[in-house]
Design an enzyme around this catalytic site. Structure first.
Site: not given
Length: 259
Positions: A139, A237
């Site tokens: 990520e 998120e």
């Protein structure tokens, strides 16, 4: 075909209390069957596994410690140990994905050299991922607001490492929030890297609130995700701006169901 959402129980369902087990129960009661979390260190993993099983919920991702400076080869042994522990916990939780970050970069070493060192570190965890049957998802996160100094600040940084490692156990986590905050065009990123994407996460920008409270066009963004060929779960998120997580997520949930 609708998109299924997973919810990060570190940020959401806090109204259920401090225990992640209670947040899993609350997510299930709200109709969510996929959840995500950060670290398992210091947590009762068997208890979490029981809560997931009791409520029919799957853990979609958890983190290996993202603070390790992977540009520094001296950290690679510790990183392998941290990844193995996270991967073993993932197996216990029935979780397919372990999120891997780069850790901070440094100004005194060329970026290409730092990324090459990170690729060596990630190549070193491939045997662990293969042994335990998990996928390491790399990520990139933004440096402008949330993670100043991190090495993987652009999607291409993670992609460079993935391409260097060349393993199906090392894939891309594309987070639209971080990408947008870094000034990237999601249409370009999704088109260029669709074949590498294992998981997608979202939040609105600016502010990292739930989709619908920022400046982004979510019908258009979900359309881009669909056009890219991605059919997996979308992880939310975000920091809910309402006391009730189900209320905060109602807009994106309805939109994803109709996508």
């Amino acid at each position: 075909m609708a998109f299924e959402l997973s919810v990060n129980i570190e940020y959401m369902f806090q109204e259920a209390g401090e225990r992640l087990e209670d947040r899993i129960a609350a997510a299930a009661a709200a109709g969510y069957r996929k959840v995500e979390m950060f670290f398992t260190s210091g947590r009762d993993v068997p208890s979490l596994a029981k809560a997931l099983a009791d409520h029919g919920v799957q853990m979609m991702s958890l983190l290996a410690d993202p603070r390790t400076q992977l540009f520094n080869k001296e950290t690679h042994g510790t990183f392998r140990d941290l990844f193995r522990q996270a991967a073993e916990d993932a197996v216990t939780l029935g979780c397919p994905n372990v999120v891997v970050g780069s850790g901070p970069g440094v100004p005194f070493m060329k970026r290409a050299v730092q990324l090459a060192h990170v690729a060596e570190a990630v190549a070193g965890i491939v045997p662990i991922a293969e042994e335990l049957g998990v996928t390491a998802i790399l990520e990139a996160v933004n440096t402008r607001v949330d993670h100043p100094g991190v090495l993987f600040s652009q999607t291409i940084d993670a992609v460079t490492v993935i391409n260097a490692v060349q393993s199906q156990r090392v894939r891309l986590l594309y987070d639209l929030y971080h990408s947008i905050v870094e000034g990237e065009d999601p249409a370009e990123q999704l088109a260029q890297h669709a074949s590498l994407i294992e998981h997608i996460q979202i939040a609105d920008a600016p502010g990292r609130g739930q989709p619908g409270v920022g400046a982004q066009d979510w019908p258009a963004l979900l359309g881009l995700i669909r056009q890219s060929g991605y059919t997996g779960v979308i992880g939310v998120e975000c920091y809910p701006t309402l006391a009730s997580t189900p209320d905060a997520l109602a807009y994106i949930r309805d939109l994803a169901a109709a996508a």
